[in-house]
Design a protein around this motif. Structure first.
Motif, PDB file in Angstrom:
ATOM      1  N   ASN A 283       4.497  -8.112 -17.269  1.00  0.00           N
ATOM      2  CA  ASN A 283       3.255  -8.673 -17.783  1.00  0.00           C
ATOM      3  C   ASN A 283       3.172 -10.169 -17.489  1.00  0.00           C
ATOM      4  O   ASN A 283       2.964 -10.990 -18.379  1.00  0.00           O
ATOM      5  N   GLU A 284       3.397 -10.529 -16.223  1.00  0.00           N
ATOM      6  CA  GLU A 284       3.500 -11.935 -15.841  1.00  0.00           C
ATOM      7  C   GLU A 284       2.132 -12.621 -15.820  1.00  0.00           C
ATOM      8  O   GLU A 284       1.599 -12.965 -14.775  1.00  0.00           O
ATOM      9  N   GLY A 285       1.557 -12.786 -16.981  1.00  0.00           N
ATOM     10  CA  GLY A 285       0.291 -13.532 -17.103  1.00  0.00           C
ATOM     11  C   GLY A 285      -0.857 -12.926 -16.324  1.00  0.00           C
ATOM     12  O   GLY A 285      -1.616 -13.620 -15.653  1.00  0.00           O
ATOM     13  N   LEU A 286      -0.972 -11.596 -16.390  1.00  0.00           N
ATOM     14  CA  LEU A 286      -1.986 -10.906 -15.594  1.00  0.00           C
ATOM     15  C   LEU A 286      -3.317 -10.817 -16.310  1.00  0.00           C
ATOM     16  O   LEU A 286      -3.380 -10.643 -17.519  1.00  0.00           O
ATOM     17  N   ASN A 287      -4.372 -10.890 -15.517  1.00  0.00           N
ATOM     18  CA  ASN A 287      -5.679 -10.501 -16.037  1.00  0.00           C
ATOM     19  C   ASN A 287      -5.822  -8.997 -15.888  1.00  0.00           C
ATOM     20  O   ASN A 287      -5.228  -8.394 -15.003  1.00  0.00           O
ATOM     21  N   ARG A 288      -6.619  -8.424 -16.742  1.00  0.00           N
ATOM     22  CA  ARG A 288      -7.027  -7.042 -16.526  1.00  0.00           C
ATOM     23  C   ARG A 288      -8.503  -7.073 -16.128  1.00  0.00           C
ATOM     24  O   ARG A 288      -9.289  -7.837 -16.661  1.00  0.00           O
ATOM     25  N   ARG A 289      -8.846  -6.272 -15.183  1.00  0.00           N
ATOM     26  CA  ARG A 289     -10.263  -6.184 -14.824  1.00  0.00           C
ATOM     27  C   ARG A 289     -10.638  -4.711 -14.844  1.00  0.00           C
ATOM     28  O   ARG A 289     -10.005  -3.905 -14.176  1.00  0.00           O
ATOM     29  N   ASN A 290     -11.642  -4.401 -15.617  1.00  0.00           N
ATOM     30  CA  ASN A 290     -12.013  -3.002 -15.837  1.00  0.00           C
ATOM     31  C   ASN A 290     -10.803  -2.171 -16.240  1.00  0.00           C
ATOM     32  O   ASN A 290     -10.617  -1.058 -15.772  1.00  0.00           O
ATOM     33  N   GLY A 291      -9.972  -2.766 -17.068  1.00  0.00           N
ATOM     34  CA  GLY A 291      -8.836  -2.023 -17.602  1.00  0.00           C
ATOM     35  C   GLY A 291      -7.630  -1.969 -16.695  1.00  0.00           C
ATOM     36  O   GLY A 291      -6.600  -1.398 -17.049  1.00  0.00           O
ATOM     37  N   VAL A 292      -7.711  -2.566 -15.516  1.00  0.00           N
ATOM     38  CA  VAL A 292      -6.596  -2.479 -14.571  1.00  0.00           C
ATOM     39  C   VAL A 292      -5.949  -3.854 -14.414  1.00  0.00           C
ATOM     40  O   VAL A 292      -6.649  -4.845 -14.193  1.00  0.00           O
ATOM     41  N   PRO A 293      -4.613  -3.931 -14.513  1.00  0.00           N
ATOM     42  CA  PRO A 293      -3.942  -5.220 -14.277  1.00  0.00           C
ATOM     43  C   PRO A 293      -4.199  -5.675 -12.840  1.00  0.00           C
ATOM     44  O   PRO A 293      -3.950  -4.913 -11.905  1.00  0.00           O
ATOM     45  N   LEU A 294      -4.713  -6.889 -12.695  1.00  0.00           N
ATOM     46  CA  LEU A 294      -5.116  -7.387 -11.386  1.00  0.00           C
ATOM     47  C   LEU A 294      -4.197  -8.536 -10.982  1.00  0.00           C
ATOM     48  O   LEU A 294      -4.128  -9.558 -11.664  1.00  0.00           O
ATOM     49  N   ILE A 295      -3.488  -8.333  -9.877  1.00  0.00           N
ATOM     50  CA  ILE A 295      -2.511  -9.321  -9.422  1.00  0.00           C
ATOM     51  C   ILE A 295      -3.137 -10.208  -8.360  1.00  0.00           C
ATOM     52  O   ILE A 295      -3.666  -9.696  -7.363  1.00  0.00           O
ATOM     53  N   ASP A 296      -3.073 -11.525  -8.569  1.00  0.00           N
ATOM     54  CA  ASP A 296      -3.460 -12.454  -7.510  1.00  0.00           C
ATOM     55  C   ASP A 296      -2.189 -12.796  -6.735  1.00  0.00           C
ATOM     56  O   ASP A 296      -1.275 -13.407  -7.285  1.00  0.00           O
ATOM     57  N   PRO A 297      -2.103 -12.394  -5.471  1.00  0.00           N
ATOM     58  CA  PRO A 297      -0.837 -12.575  -4.746  1.00  0.00           C
ATOM     59  C   PRO A 297      -0.483 -14.044  -4.536  1.00  0.00           C
ATOM     60  O   PRO A 297       0.688 -14.362  -4.282  1.00  0.00           O
ATOM     61  N   ALA A 298      -1.476 -14.914  -4.671  1.00  0.00           N
ATOM     62  CA  ALA A 298      -1.174 -16.345  -4.554  1.00  0.00           C
ATOM     63  C   ALA A 298      -0.384 -16.823  -5.755  1.00  0.00           C
ATOM     64  O   ALA A 298       0.371 -17.799  -5.686  1.00  0.00           O
ATOM     65  N   GLU A 299      -0.548 -16.123  -6.864  1.00  0.00           N
ATOM     66  CA  GLU A 299       0.129 -16.546  -8.106  1.00  0.00           C
ATOM     67  C   GLU A 299       1.437 -15.801  -8.339  1.00  0.00           C
ATOM     68  O   GLU A 299       2.222 -16.186  -9.189  1.00  0.00           O
ATOM     69  N   HIS A 300       1.600 -14.722  -7.602  1.00  0.00           N
ATOM     70  CA  HIS A 300       2.803 -13.906  -7.834  1.00  0.00           C
ATOM     71  C   HIS A 300       3.540 -13.736  -6.523  1.00  0.00           C
ATOM     72  O   HIS A 300       3.215 -12.868  -5.717  1.00  0.00           O
ATOM     73  N   GLU A 301       4.520 -14.577  -6.336  1.00  0.00           N
ATOM     74  CA  GLU A 301       5.265 -14.604  -5.082  1.00  0.00           C
ATOM     75  C   GLU A 301       5.935 -13.265  -4.807  1.00  0.00           C
ATOM     76  O   GLU A 301       6.396 -12.591  -5.722  1.00  0.00           O
ATOM     77  N   GLY A 302       5.937 -12.920  -3.555  1.00  0.00           N
ATOM     78  CA  GLY A 302       6.685 -11.726  -3.156  1.00  0.00           C
ATOM     79  C   GLY A 302       5.893 -10.448  -3.179  1.00  0.00           C
ATOM     80  O   GLY A 302       6.402  -9.396  -2.803  1.00  0.00           O
ATOM     81  N   VAL A 303       4.636 -10.497  -3.620  1.00  0.00           N
ATOM     82  CA  VAL A 303       3.844  -9.262  -3.674  1.00  0.00           C
ATOM     83  C   VAL A 303       3.229  -8.952  -2.311  1.00  0.00           C
ATOM     84  O   VAL A 303       3.203  -7.803  -1.884  1.00  0.00           O
ATOM     85  N   MET A 304       2.768  -9.979  -1.611  1.00  0.00           N
ATOM     86  CA  MET A 304       2.046  -9.730  -0.359  1.00  0.00           C
ATOM     87  C   MET A 304       2.349 -10.806   0.676  1.00  0.00           C
ATOM     88  O   MET A 304       2.465 -11.986   0.341  1.00  0.00           O
ATOM     89  N   TYR A 305       2.490 -10.347   1.926  1.00  0.00           N
ATOM     90  CA  TYR A 305       2.637 -11.258   3.059  1.00  0.00           C
ATOM     91  C   TYR A 305       1.676 -10.825   4.139  1.00  0.00           C
ATOM     92  O   TYR A 305       1.359  -9.638   4.259  1.00  0.00           O
ATOM     93  N   PHE A 306       1.228 -11.790   4.935  1.00  0.00           N
ATOM     94  CA  PHE A 306       0.417 -11.444   6.095  1.00  0.00           C
ATOM     95  C   PHE A 306       1.265 -11.565   7.351  1.00  0.00           C
ATOM     96  O   PHE A 306       2.101 -12.469   7.464  1.00  0.00           O
ATOM     97  N   VAL A 307       1.050 -10.661   8.271  1.00  0.00           N
ATOM     98  CA  VAL A 307       1.736 -10.693   9.564  1.00  0.00           C
ATOM     99  C   VAL A 307       0.664 -10.605  10.653  1.00  0.00           C
ATOM    100  O   VAL A 307      -0.159  -9.684  10.623  1.00  0.00           O
ATOM    101  N   PRO A 308       0.640 -11.556  11.595  1.00  0.00           N
ATOM    102  CA  PRO A 308      -0.372 -11.490  12.657  1.00  0.00           C
ATOM    103  C   PRO A 308      -0.176 -10.225  13.504  1.00  0.00           C
ATOM    104  O   PRO A 308       0.958  -9.834  13.803  1.00  0.00           O
ATOM    105  N   VAL A 309      -1.281  -9.567  13.840  1.00  0.00           N
ATOM    106  CA  VAL A 309      -1.220  -8.375  14.705  1.00  0.00           C
ATOM    107  C   VAL A 309      -2.291  -8.481  15.781  1.00  0.00           C
ATOM    108  O   VAL A 309      -3.208  -9.289  15.695  1.00  0.00           O
ATOM    109  N   SER A 310      -2.162  -7.581  16.759  1.00  0.00           N
ATOM    110  CA  SER A 310      -3.095  -7.535  17.880  1.00  0.00           C
ATOM    111  C   SER A 310      -4.530  -7.433  17.376  1.00  0.00           C
ATOM    112  O   SER A 310      -4.794  -6.882  16.312  1.00  0.00           O
ATOM    113  N   LYS A 311      -5.416  -7.895  18.190  1.00  0.00           N
ATOM    114  CA  LYS A 311      -6.838  -8.002  17.876  1.00  0.00           C
ATOM    115  C   LYS A 311      -7.446  -6.670  17.389  1.00  0.00           C
ATOM    116  O   LYS A 311      -7.286  -5.635  18.020  1.00  0.00           O
TER     117      LYS A 311
END
Lengths: 629, 629
Positions: A283-311
């Motif tokens: 429960n790391e300081g999450l908002n719930r939106r429409n009843g669902v815990p909503l994670i902002d990946p900018a605020e929670h390290e390690g949840v999401m990374y982007f990798v460049p891929v072909s066009k």
């Protein structure tokens, strides 16, 4: 490859006789007479003679038909339609109280990517999950009876549930991502001109109950308004992760044909769903939106990374080992292979080439194992479990076979050496499937190419052509084209599994029927007035009669039929059609279903068995008498 | 018959190579080595290799699915679904304004017997007619574009439109008869206990416009409350006549399983539709009921005769010459052959054994040519044009081949000599079809058996099994089983026609598009407020964009989209799905369709192309902005 096709002119002797004769001829040492035998050595046929069974189930997504089509392999014959999002009177689906309720307010869906349930990274034969891209839903089909059991959605905050349904190795989650972005929560209006600012995408973790398969939305990760396309889940070293490609990292909101094809690279998302789960559990300081815990990946390290891929990529597929992640950009003639091990090292070392809205963008060169020059328009990749990958080429209308890493030095210096075979399909191939490709131990043997435009290849059926599939034998070194078949619109992907993995029931057993209004003895059936404008009918169907076979009501009554098919014999289905009352039920043996009509038209209306049942099926009928008010 | 099946174990070499090798081997004089070759001589195969086309179209009725399924012969592969009575989002059917209007208040049908249009007694490839047994309708499909063009009904005074749709030799009429009887006009209530007194059946002549195919009910003939079953139309000497069998001449109203199987013989009806037409044209003191001239056959001599037939008959089929009428009673092991010439003599001579409600009952012995002992449970008969008839045996699960008259003396003395071959099908066969069987010149070659219960013969798909069809080669002396395939529920009959008889269009040509709101230039498209709560959108779809791709409306607006697909390229279909608005259109090239929604939910809702169209199909999308009130 040396290919011989049977002449259109029918041969004078049927093939099975030829086979027989040939087997007689074989010992005579005549094998050397034909150059064809060597190249075709070991290649199987698609013919399944009358009375024999196919070896595999093939579950096609039905696209905007809203259904799932089940075919047999190697014959490609369709053996069942499973209605999911669209009413199907042939199955009584959308006419019973239960199925109507499950479908909610929608009468279609856009089924894209079926996912079989897994245990320990292999198919366990329990469930098939499918998505609805249009109305943002997912559904669960039980493979015990091939029936839709649950439809979940519209998923909150989610629009265009296309990057779905991807099953984790122990069916912990369905992981689903949005193709479209909208202002959140849904229902909010903002002009599309403010797209970059106000619109968002979502990745959802749909939690699966390990016992019942019941689905609920566990958590969501907010993403920039990229259009998430296809995905896959990790395994082995990449277990706990999931991958999606995106097109439109340009964040265009109009004329996407042009405006979403500007950048040379788009981003793939690597999402750590175990970390997302942890964020929610803690429960790391999450908002719930429409009843669902909503994670902002900018605020929670390690949840999401982007990798460049072909066009403008389309597919991203994890290899059976889980180490190699293959992504294809449809506007670039290569398939990029990422090394998940290198990816882990890169994020440990923070080897990033930047960030986007707080999400680290991993250094491309640090994670790429190689770019395989598979050909023009690569889309999706499947695996045979023997170290080979097969990529569909939309523009070339081909399938390329190539070797997964590790590669030898010669190959790494000239990546074209990784390509080992290529076969033409008629244009244009989209998806392709190999049995078990997304498991840790693919079954291999067959590849089905799902082609998108047939343009006069088959008998002309007017301006709307069917879709086509082609069966390719991949059991040898070289791929071989074996068979072609047609489907209704429109398979986008499929899953295939050996027949013995699935163990369906033959009938619904009486002792398991828990419908409170089931009846098993004609003596307990009857018509009962249960309110001033309400009549309840407890009815039995058996060969070849309904009990009761006369139902008398008053005009305007709401009439509820609880119909039990008391048969316990395989395939002994009874229908329940009411003439001019827009009602057709279909009740399999041992099942009880509830149907409701409002008897608004006076008169006499026959009801009858619509599903053939016996020599006296035609006699299985009764009358609904509606007395005028 | 000597039959060999390929082992389930895949042969090491595919069959087409075997064929090739065998052709090499043939000249070596090895033909004598296999006993199979003689019996299989001349038998064709069902395999149509990738890239080749089938030889025939096969139009299956779809039963309670409400649709028509089109397959190819000899492969049995389904090549199209034609939606008729049930919405089909894969084709946008039931979503466009036009198709919704055509379907009326019903969302399913029970399609039993397709009939191809004819000119001079042979198929002309123009239309396919089908019936809806449940909601008492008939529909016309154009074979130019494989689309349903008209649904007529519910037919007045008609309940259970089962004995339908039978096409006269120059498509003057569809002749249709009721399976159920009700008090007339429909909507009248009378207790079923007064069945004999108050209930009636109907034969209708549905008039077909020779140019447009437009259908309207021309006249009706009142019948006793027998349950009319299947029928056929005459030709040659019997042109101007139509024939139906009936079960339930007992006029039972409950427990039909028992009560409708009491009499040893039921009646067939021989109806002179030319005489009925004459009665109507001469306006011979007719009543009209619900706007339709209603003929009482007791009052109008020559319209209808009864002929005794075997117990509980199912089918009655006129031979290609039109002289022999074959009727089968499912509870009697013979097929009865009537001589139409003798029938004409009998009615001229008033050789009657009685009358029923004023309708003469022709003397059975005067009109019967012979009773052929085909076997147990005979249902339907088809003809190959070579003097042979083929009757399906429900109880024996077989097809019997027998010789039509004229018979030699040996045969007339021992009718079993008329039977020349019998082949097993897996249980239970219902209908069967030979290409052109109901024309004056059948095409022969193939017979498709439509089997009713498969009970575990195919891969198990749970308690609801698919239907199966079997392909039998009838080109030789002996019938030979070739192929088996599956269909959705539930073919009751089929028609088959050589591919070259049908000439479908590839696209809708721009110059033929007469939709008043068609648009061909993006400059003429746009969003227009056409009322306080009404918005009209003129939209174009082309690869890979909608014009406009943004539509802004107010919450509560009724929004009408006129969507033109301006492509003129084969198979270039565009879809039109609106997320969470329960809408999916499908517009083939050159067509314009109209869709309407009520924008009751505020927010932003993407619309997108649901039918794959191009490499940038995924980018073909736009936004519906619904501003809150």
């Amino acid at each position: 490859m040396f290919r011989i096709f049977l002449s259109k002119i029918r041969p004078p002797i049927p093939m099975r006789s030829l086979t027989y004769l040939f087997l007689l001829v074989l010992p005579l040492g005549l094998l050397g007479c034909g150059g064809s035998s060597a190249s075709d050595d070991g290649a199987p046929a698609s013919y399944v003679p009358p009375g024999e069974k196919d070896d595999y189930y093939l579950f096609y997504s039905g696209g905007h038909s809203g259904q799932v089509f089940v075919a047999g392999l190697p014959s490609l014959r369709e053996i069942q339609e499973i209605p999911v999002f669209t009413p199907s009177p042939g199955h009584g689906y959308g006419f019973s109280k239960k199925s109507k309720k499950m479908m909610g307010e929608y009468r279609w869906g856009d089924v894209h990517h079926p996912g079989l349930s897994k245990t320990d990274g292999t198919y366990d034969g329990r469930w098939l999950f499918v998505n609805d891209n249009a109305n943002n839903r997912v559904a669960r089909i039980s493979l015990r009876d091939f029936k839709t059991k649950q439809i979940l959605g519209p998923i909150p905050n989610s629009m265009g549930n296309h990057g779905s349904s991807f099953v984790t190795p122990n069916t912990e989650y369905l992981l689903v991502a949005t193709r479209f972005s909208v202002p959140l929560p849904k229902g909010t209006h903002a002009p599309v001109e403010t797209y970059e600012e106000n619109f968002n995408g979502i990745v959802s973790g749909v939690d699966i109950d390990p016992e019942t398969g019941e689905m609920e939305v566990g958590w969501q990760v907010k993403t920039p308004p990229f259009n998430w396309d296809l995905g896959s889940t990790g395994k082995g070293p990449s277990d706990g992760w999931a991958f999606w490609t995106s097109y439109n990292t340009e964040m265009a909101h109009d004329s996407l044909e042009i405006n979403a094809s500007q950048r040379d690279r788009d981003y793939a998302a690597f999402v750590n769903w175990e970390r997302a789960e942890e964020v929610v559990e803690n429960n790391e300081g999450l908002n719930r939106r429409n009843g669902v815990p909503l994670i902002d990946p900018a605020e929670h390290e390690g949840v999401m990374y982007f990798v460049p891929v072909s066009k403008s990529p389309h597919g991203i597929d994890a290899s059976p080992s889980g180490r190699w992640i293959a992504a294809s950009g449809k506007l670039q003639p290569t398939t990029t292979v990422f090394d998940f091990k290198q990816f882990k090292t890169a994020i440990e070392n923070e080897d990033f080439q930047g960030e986007f809205r707080g999400v680290p963008v991993v250094n491309y060169d640090a994670v790429v194992e190689g770019e395989v020059p598979v050909g023009q328009g690569p889309l999706h990749t499947q695996f045979d479990g023997e170290g080979n990958a097969y990529t569909s080429l939309f523009i070339e209308s081909s399938v390329t076979k190539w070797k997964l890493p590790p590669w030898d030095k010669e190959t790494t210096e000239d990546m074209s050496k990784a390509v080992t075979d290529k076969i033409s399909v008629h244009y244009n191939i989209g998806h392709l499937v190999i049995p078990g490709s997304d498991t840790k131990e693919p079954y291999g043997n067959w590849l089905v190419a799902m082609n998108k435009l047939q343009k006069g290849r088959g008998l002309n059926v007017g301006p709307e052509k069917p879709e086509t599939s082609q069966l390719i034998d991949i059991s040898g070194e070289e791929m071989e084209m074996i068979e072609e078949d047609y489907t209704r619109p429109e398979p986008h992907f499929a899953q295939a599994v050996p027949a013995d993995v699935i163990n369906p029931i033959e009938v619904y057993k009486k002792e398991n029927n828990d419908h409170p209004d089931a009846r098993w003895d004609p003596e307990n059936t009857g018509v009962e007035r249960t309110g001033p404008d309400e009549v309840t009918v407890h009815m039995i169907a058996k060969r070849s009669q309904y009990y009761p076979d006369k139902v008398e009501v008053q005009q305007g009554d709401k009439v509820t039929f609880h119909l039990t098919n008391i048969e316990q014999v395989s395939d002994m289905i009874h229908g329940f059609g009411i003439a001019q009352y827009n009602m057709n039920g279909v009740v399999p043996p041992g099942d009880t279903q509830t149907f409701t009509i409002t008897a608004d038209e006076a008169g006499v209306y026959p009801f009858y068995c619509t599903n053939f049942c016996s020599a006296l099926h035609q006699e299985m009928q009764g009358y609904l008498e509606v007395k005028p008010r």
